[in-house]
Design an enzyme around this catalytic site. Sequence first.
Site, PDB file in Angstrom:
ATOM      1  N   ARG A 269     -15.031  -3.722  62.538  1.00 44.14           N
ATOM      2  CA  ARG A 269     -15.043  -4.806  61.559  1.00 44.14           C
ATOM      3  C   ARG A 269     -13.904  -5.771  61.883  1.00 44.14           C
ATOM      4  NH1 ARG A 269     -13.391  -3.099  55.957  1.00 44.14           N
ATOM      5  NH2 ARG A 269     -11.541  -4.307  56.493  1.00 44.14           N
ATOM      6  N   HIS A 273     -13.116  -6.595  54.575  1.00 48.21           N
ATOM      7  CA  HIS A 273     -14.295  -6.003  53.928  1.00 48.21           C
ATOM      8  C   HIS A 273     -15.052  -7.092  53.187  1.00 48.21           C
ATOM      9  CE1 HIS A 273     -16.870  -3.681  51.295  1.00 48.21           C
ATOM     10  NE2 HIS A 273     -16.291  -4.242  50.254  1.00 48.21           N
ATOM     11  N   TYR A 282      -3.415  -2.866  55.385  1.00 50.65           N
ATOM     12  CA  TYR A 282      -3.730  -1.559  55.965  1.00 50.65           C
ATOM     13  C   TYR A 282      -4.184  -1.632  57.424  1.00 50.65           C
ATOM     14  CZ  TYR A 282      -8.421  -3.252  54.931  1.00 50.65           C
ATOM     15  OH  TYR A 282      -9.553  -4.017  54.891  1.00 50.65           O
TER      16      TYR A 282
END
Lengths: 365, 324
Positions: A269, A273, A282
């Site tokens: 990714r 998100h 993170y």
Amino acid sequence: MSAILKSEIESNGSSVQVLKEDGSLLNKKAEPDFSKEDLKKLYYLMVLTRMTDERFLRMQRQGRIGFYLTSTGEEAAHIGSAFAMEEKDWLFLQYREPGAALLRGFSLFRFACQILGNVGDLTKGRQMPCHYAYKEGHILSISSPIGTQIPQAVGFAWAAKIRNDNLASLVYFGDGATSSGDFHVGMNFAGVFKVPVVFFCKNNQLAISLPFEKQTAVSSVALKAQAYGIDGIRVDGNDLLAVIQVTKQAVQKARSGGGPTLIEALTYRIGAHSTSDDPRIYGDESKLEEWKKKDCILRFQKYLESKGIWSLGFEKEVQERAGVEVSKAIEEAEKLSAPSLDTLFEDVYSDLPQQLREQKNELLS
Amino acid sequence: MPVYNMIQALNDALRTAMRKNDRIVILGEDIGKLGGVFRVTKDLMAEFGTDRVIDTPLAEGGIIGAAIGMALYGLRPIAEIQFSDFIYPAFDQIVNELAKYRYRSGGQYECPLIIRTPSGGGIKGGLYHSQSPEAYFIHTPGLKVVMPSNPYDAKGMLLSSLDQNDPVVFFEPKRIYRSAKGEVPETEYRVEIGKAQVVKQGKDVTLISYGAMMTEALEAAEKALEEGIQVELIDLRSLVPLDIETMIHSIQKTGRVVIVNEAPRTCGFAAELMALINEKAFLYLEAPPARVTGFDTPFPYSLEHDYLPSVGRILKEIYKTTHF
């Protein structure tokens, strides 16, 4: 083809590949026999999908839309697999496969209307952006729970089998969904009843903030297929040609009564998100940079260049055409207003029960 | 006309419908060879084969999830959840998926799935074979929810449910599965979803119930008559959609109402009925609406008959409200 698709995957998690990272062929025998038009179409669709994501992301940052989910870096995985299915087959999307919907004829205008939730939205402004449904193109309705579509896709394909209709379904989900009960029951039912379904896991190695190694202790999602008595295979998700080949074989097998296949497309990714997420908190910067170099569009571009299809001139033409298409769709969609108030009460039931009738009058009076 | 119990009536309904419509498939745990743990699907596998009568692995979420897919494809699936106490693994599929499918797709898709499930206590089933979870589903827009109380309604309502283009949660009061008997026509008849039935006419107090509790309610009404109290007894049968008119019409006549259901009290369906009555018939009321329900405890094993509304508890409320 059977040389590519192995029913057992090695436990080191190696992936099926057709194109090397530099776009050259790993094995000349495995090269699919696609027409120039198909290759151009696929490239255009990948570019269009990325551009669409970029534009909607920018619109969200500008405050013109409330929310968006990009698929950046994962275009080959979802476009390749959707391309491998026939028109009569049905797709159960998660929410990060805009290219698959575009491939099925979901127009950018309708997509923009859904993002805006306006009167042009086929789903009447009822869901968050990226949660569309497009029956005409055999796209089921998208919901937010991560795995609920999995057993539904099984039931759908199972029904086709019961009716002796020769078609299959393909269901998308992420690595996060493989931890859900829905994944387990879907795989189990499909295995027991030899359902003509293709499970397509886009392992982008992140479930919001959770890395893949914290999602499961097994090295590859594909290995999980063994527990259900079905075939599992891991494919390089950034290799468009490999994704197409592997999916084609899985769907042919499904249609001919060979049962389901779990395909794990390994990718990464590249974006967040969603627009509500902040991967800076993170994220793994070095891993991100490493995967950016493996970009699926770039790899396919190099392949097309080697075939004499891609050139700087071709690229310019593609970029311009896609840019105009996206701009025009958004411009047209932004002219439309919100759905009317009475649509609030439509489609809850096939009729309007008394209590809803009363509540509708309460709102409208 | 044959006399059937609820199980026979439901079995007859399934067979009748499946003979007529080959798109009907039924799926659930132990429903095939065994015919279901209560035998509602007895002999159906032998007649219709394993493609249409499907013994599934033990996963309620899988049963409902797959059945949703089948309904979307164009089949008319009827899923059995062996006990409604075990419906919760499928809660996400029912509440987030099934109930919302037409709405969220803007009417492009519909999902006509019937979920049959035995519910209620009084069979020595303890915590996990006795619950009455109907309120969860009544609270979910998009679902129709019914609960017949006799064999005639059971067959007629199951056949009507198959005419609906909406999902129907079809609760079957298992305590009276075999004890409730009655004449059931062999023909294919319908009992309309959304219509309550006035079982007994009376002028003094309206008694509203549904499902297995209709047995206690009827006995209480008969006992009350011995005391000279004429009870008007209504069997709701259909909880969503609700026949508000029949209910309000009766209360306008009697001015008094007692509601009986066996689910826990707080936020139970009786609470919603009381709210509706207060909104729509307040000025006709001669006494506060009363309810007799299960208690706000988990369903007990040894003391189940003390937990369940009894004829005595119902009578007490009838007296209280008529002497207010």
